[in-house]
Design a protein around this motif. Structure first.
Motif, PDB file in Angstrom:
ATOM      1  N   ILE A  16       0.845  -1.206   0.000  1.00 53.37           N
ATOM      2  CA  ILE A  16       0.000   0.000   0.000  1.00 53.37           C
ATOM      3  C   ILE A  16       0.873   1.247   0.000  1.00 53.37           C
ATOM      4  CG2 ILE A  16      -1.680   1.331   1.325  1.00 53.37           C
ATOM      5  CD1 ILE A  16      -2.848  -1.303   2.290  1.00 53.37           C
ATOM      6  N   VAL A  17       1.864   1.268   0.883  1.00 57.73           N
ATOM      7  CA  VAL A  17       2.712   2.460   0.974  1.00 57.73           C
ATOM      8  C   VAL A  17       3.504   2.650  -0.314  1.00 57.73           C
ATOM      9  CG1 VAL A  17       4.589   3.562   2.239  1.00 57.73           C
ATOM     10  CG2 VAL A  17       2.825   2.321   3.479  1.00 57.73           C
ATOM     11  N   GLU A  20       1.278   4.207  -2.698  1.00 60.94           N
ATOM     12  CA  GLU A  20       1.063   5.631  -2.385  1.00 60.94           C
ATOM     13  C   GLU A  20       2.255   6.479  -2.820  1.00 60.94           C
ATOM     14  OE1 GLU A  20       0.139   5.373   1.813  1.00 60.94           O
ATOM     15  OE2 GLU A  20      -1.940   5.912   1.396  1.00 60.94           O
ATOM     16  N   MET A  44       2.144   9.349  -5.596  1.00 63.33           N
ATOM     17  CA  MET A  44       2.514  10.702  -5.187  1.00 63.33           C
ATOM     18  C   MET A  44       3.600  11.264  -6.115  1.00 63.33           C
ATOM     19  SD  MET A  44       3.193  11.503  -1.231  1.00 63.33           S
ATOM     20  CE  MET A  44       4.910  11.572  -0.831  1.00 63.33           C
TER      21      MET A  44
END
Ligand SMILES: Nc1ncnc2c1ncn2[C@@H]1O[C@H](COP(=O)(O)OP(=O)(O)O)[C@@H](O)[C@H]1O
Ligand SMILES: [Mg+2]
Lengths: 484, 248
Positions: A58-59, A62, A66
């Motif tokens: 997930i990170v 992200e 980003m």
């Protein structure tokens, strides 16, 4: 969290029609997609989120979501759309047409020139990325596409770092983040703030392409990753004698365990890959054996003392910016005073920026028609004479080999060739002379005027202070030119 | 919508006006004032009136800070000597209507996924400072809201915390929009409008764009000479003027 739609070929998500699945990995799957109004080929990257909701995936998603939309240029895929984790997560981006570098790995060892050429393309991509404040931190063949148009494009920003944005991966510090064979020593020690980490990984990649061997193999456990902190790799020339000393020098310099001993910037690495003759050869170039037992033990002992905290402190230091400075040296007769002024300016610039590298360039002006330029009256090669004169010009600067390089370009248009050189070598600043402060000359157009107008970087124009009579001469000239 | 966050104005008229002018250029739709309107500086009446006007005409949300509370109550035991002197002076300056306005302020406010508070959210009336990741974590655990905006320490700093992870600090660079991505909590500590202490004397504030989900820290220079001159003229402690120049 709302229920996520199961993707399949033919289904439609936010106007994107899902096509063929082109990749199914542990972290993400990729689908060709289309949308009315979007002409370029595009892909949708969807994180593989299973029931467990793996935090790292997930990170990683992200971070990519980003960073990708903030990047531009030919060295990354163009972002089309981003949807966050809170909804159905995906990134839609340009489908890079070309070859994944992983495919080329089967053909290793490649010809040294080919390795250098690939290295130069990737280094150019890193220059562009670092300029945009982003570190890739997962440079490896599968994350690099060679575009059909020639440039390298970097993909997969799941482990990347944007230096002006928070590092969402920072608290995942219990494991080093990267890919085993490629990860830099400082990443092993949890430092994610050094652009030279990408230079290290590129070094691993070049080593692999040049020898078909990985410098530290495929480490199985985290413990195995630490070997790169103290064990130097087998010199590439020992495995493949076809590798020239200069290329071994470049590769081993990228692989230095201490970032300080590597190329300070991707631009400087690119410079060397593009100018093999100008590479400063050290002991690295001719090394044929790994370090001996005692040296290795000593390094190992020292590296054991390095802890995360120390590395963090080191990374607090400002990121290095060692620039490439181009001095456009006019060697014609009567220009001695100006050439000396140029040298003083060069000395001043180099004094204030540690790590800067000076490229001394002289353009041999060719007549478009007469091609009889290669030999002068005494039969000596003008080209060589100019090189010698350039070195003479730079001697008083007292620069070490490797801090200064010499280039004689041949062109009918000196301005254009200086600009081209500055572009292809990522020059940060040009120092150039202008003859006299004459407006008349400005009307007629001069090399420095052209360079100032079109250079891709800062330009400093060096002039001699005009004497009073010159000023009045200039005023006269202006009057004659009909300007009030 | 673009929300402008102003904290720790501290009776600095020049700094407030500079921020408001920049806010117009930044197309700010609404303001949240995170407390400490008064104290330290020489223009308490102007500042309170201006904020009252923002509340009346621009729907600003205004929160109470420790200096505001002290100026109302006269309770100054917990303050240092310079702050005390300034508060006593401020108390005399303020008229009934400004005192009434300060009395009407609340110490925290929630809307949508956001919490606004002057200091640590665990106990808004205790005025605890958030100076490190541990402090940020304590505050973030005290709220269910995804985003917290606070002030009080006079130094801009951003913290983020993923589920089951410790909070992490990030030093923001002014002018760079930062996406406050989901799946984690964020605490945006504002710098001070009227008395910055991060070695940068420029007034500090920030904008949150709710559509982009991005927060931007901003800095703007202002007329320090005038603000400091008024502090001298009011016979407030000299150090309160001097520190404006060096941002400490
Ligand atoms: N924009 C793109 N254009 C073309 N191919 C791509 C693109 N992005 C990814 N790929 C292909 O898909 C593979 C996996 O993509 P990547 O982003 O690296 O995902 P993972 O996180 O699973 O490694 C790449 O090695 C490449 O071959
Ligand atoms: Mg990949």
């Amino acid at each position: 969290m709302p229920a996520r739609q199961q993707l399949q070929t033919g289904s439609v998500l936010d106007g994107f029609t899902i096509g063929e699945k082109i990749h199914a990995g542990g972290m993400a799957s990729l689908w060709r997609v289309t949308k009315p109004g979007i002409d370029m080929p595009i892909v949708m990257k969807v994180p593989t989120i299973l029931d467990g909701e793996d935090a790292t995936i997930i990170v990683g998603f992200e971070m990519e979501a980003m960073i990708l939309p903030r990047l531009s240029g030919v060295h990354v895929p163009k972002t089309v759309a981003v949807k966050s984790i809170a909804q159905q997560p995906y990134v839609v981006m340009e489908y890079v047409q070309g070859t994944n570098l992983l495919k080329l790995l089967d053909e290793a060892p490649l010809e040294p020139e080919h390795v250098a050429q690939i290295g130069a393309k990737i280094a150019a991509a890193l220059v562009d990325l670092h300029r945009q404040n982003v570190l890739h931190l997962d440079i490896k063949p599968s994350n690099i596409m060679l575009r059909d148009s020639g440039e390298a494009a970097l993909i997969d920003f799941g482990l990347s770092r944007h230096m002006l944005l928070p590092d969402l991966l920072e608290e995942e510090f219990h494991v080093p983040m990267g890919t085993g064979p490629y990860i830099s020593p400082e990443q092993v020690l949890h430092n994610r703030t050094d652009p030279r980490s990408d230079i290290f990984s590129l070094g691993v990649l070049l080593y692999h392409f040049a020898t078909k061997v990985r410098p530290w193999g495929i480490p199985k456990f985290n413990r195995g990753l630490r070997a790169r902190l103290w064990r130097d790799p087998v010199p590439p020339r020992k495995i493949n004698p076809a590798i020239p000393p200069w290329l071994q020098e470049v590769i081993l310099r990228c692989l230095e365990p201490q970032a300080l001993n590597r190329y300070p910037t991707a631009a400087q690495l690119l410079f060397d890959l593009q100018h093999p003759d100008e590479v400063r050869l050290t002991e690295r170039a001719t090394r044929l054996e790994q370090s001996g037992f005692w040296t290795t033990m000593k390094r190992r002992f020292r590296s054991a003392a390095l802890d995360t905290e120390q590395v963090q402190q080191i990374s607090e230091r400002p990121v290095t910016t060692a620039p490439i400075v181009l001095a456009a040296v006019d060697l014609s007769e009567g220009m001695e005073a100006l050439a000396a002024a140029l040298r003083r300016e060069a000395a001043r610039v180099l004094h204030f920026v540690p790590g800067a590298r000076l490229a001394c360039v002289n353009v041999l002006k060719l007549n478009r028609i007469g091609l009889n330029y290669s030999r002068d009256e005494q039969g000596r090669n003008i080209h060589v004479t100019r090189l010698v004169e350039l070195k003479e010009w730079a001697r008083p600067l007292g620069l070490g080999v490797g801090d200064v390089t010499f280039h004689v370009l041949e062109s009918p248009d000196p301005g254009a060739s200086l600009i081209e050189f500055a572009k292809s070598n990522n020059v940060d600043q040009i120092l150039i002379c202008a003859r006299g402060n004459s407006n008349l000359r400005r009307y007629l157009g001069s090399t420095s005027t052209k360079v100032v107008a079109e250079a891709p970087c800062t330009v400093t124009v060096v002039r001699l202070p005009a004497a009073a009579n010159e000023i009045s001469e200039e005023l006269e000239a202006l009057e004659q030119a009909g300007t009030p | 919508m673009r929300i402008g966050f102003l904290s720790d104005i501290h009776s600095n008229r020049e700094a407030l006006d500079a921020c408001l002018a920049q806010a117009e250029r930044q197309r700010v739709d609404r303001f949240v004032i995170l407390g400490d309107l008064v104290g330290y500086g020489a223009d308490p009446v102007y500042v309170v009136d201006k904020i009252m006007e923002l509340q009346a005409t621009r729907d600003a949300i205004v929160l109470l800070g420790n200096h505001d509370a002290a100026a109302i109550s006269g309770k100054i035991e917990n303050m240092n000597q310079y702050a005390r002197e300034a508060i006593l002076w401020t108390h005399d300056e303020l008229e009934k209507q400004q005192i009434e306005f300060l009395k009407s302020l609340r110490s925290s406010y929630e809307e949508e996924d956001r919490l606004y508070v002057h200091s640590d959210a665990t106990a808004p009336d205790q005025w605890r400072y958030i100076t490190d990741a541990a402090g940020a974590e304590r505050s973030l655990r005290a709220t269910l809201k995804r985003l917290t905006f606070c002030g009080h320490v006079h130094r801009p700093q951003l913290y983020h915390m993923a589920p089951l992870k410790p909070a992490v600090a990030f030093k923001p660079q002014a002018g760079t929009p930062i996406p406050l991505v989901g799946n984690r909590k964020w605490l945006a500590v504002q710098g001070a409008v009227g008395q910055p202490r991060d070695e940068n004397p420029a007034a500090s504030w920030g904008v949150f764009d709710t559509d982009q989900n991005e927060f931007t820290y901003l800095r703007v220079s202002y007329d320090i000479e005038t603000a400091a001159g008024k502090i001298h003229a009011a016979h407030l402690p000299q150090i309160l003027a001097a520190r404006l120049y060096i941002g400490r």
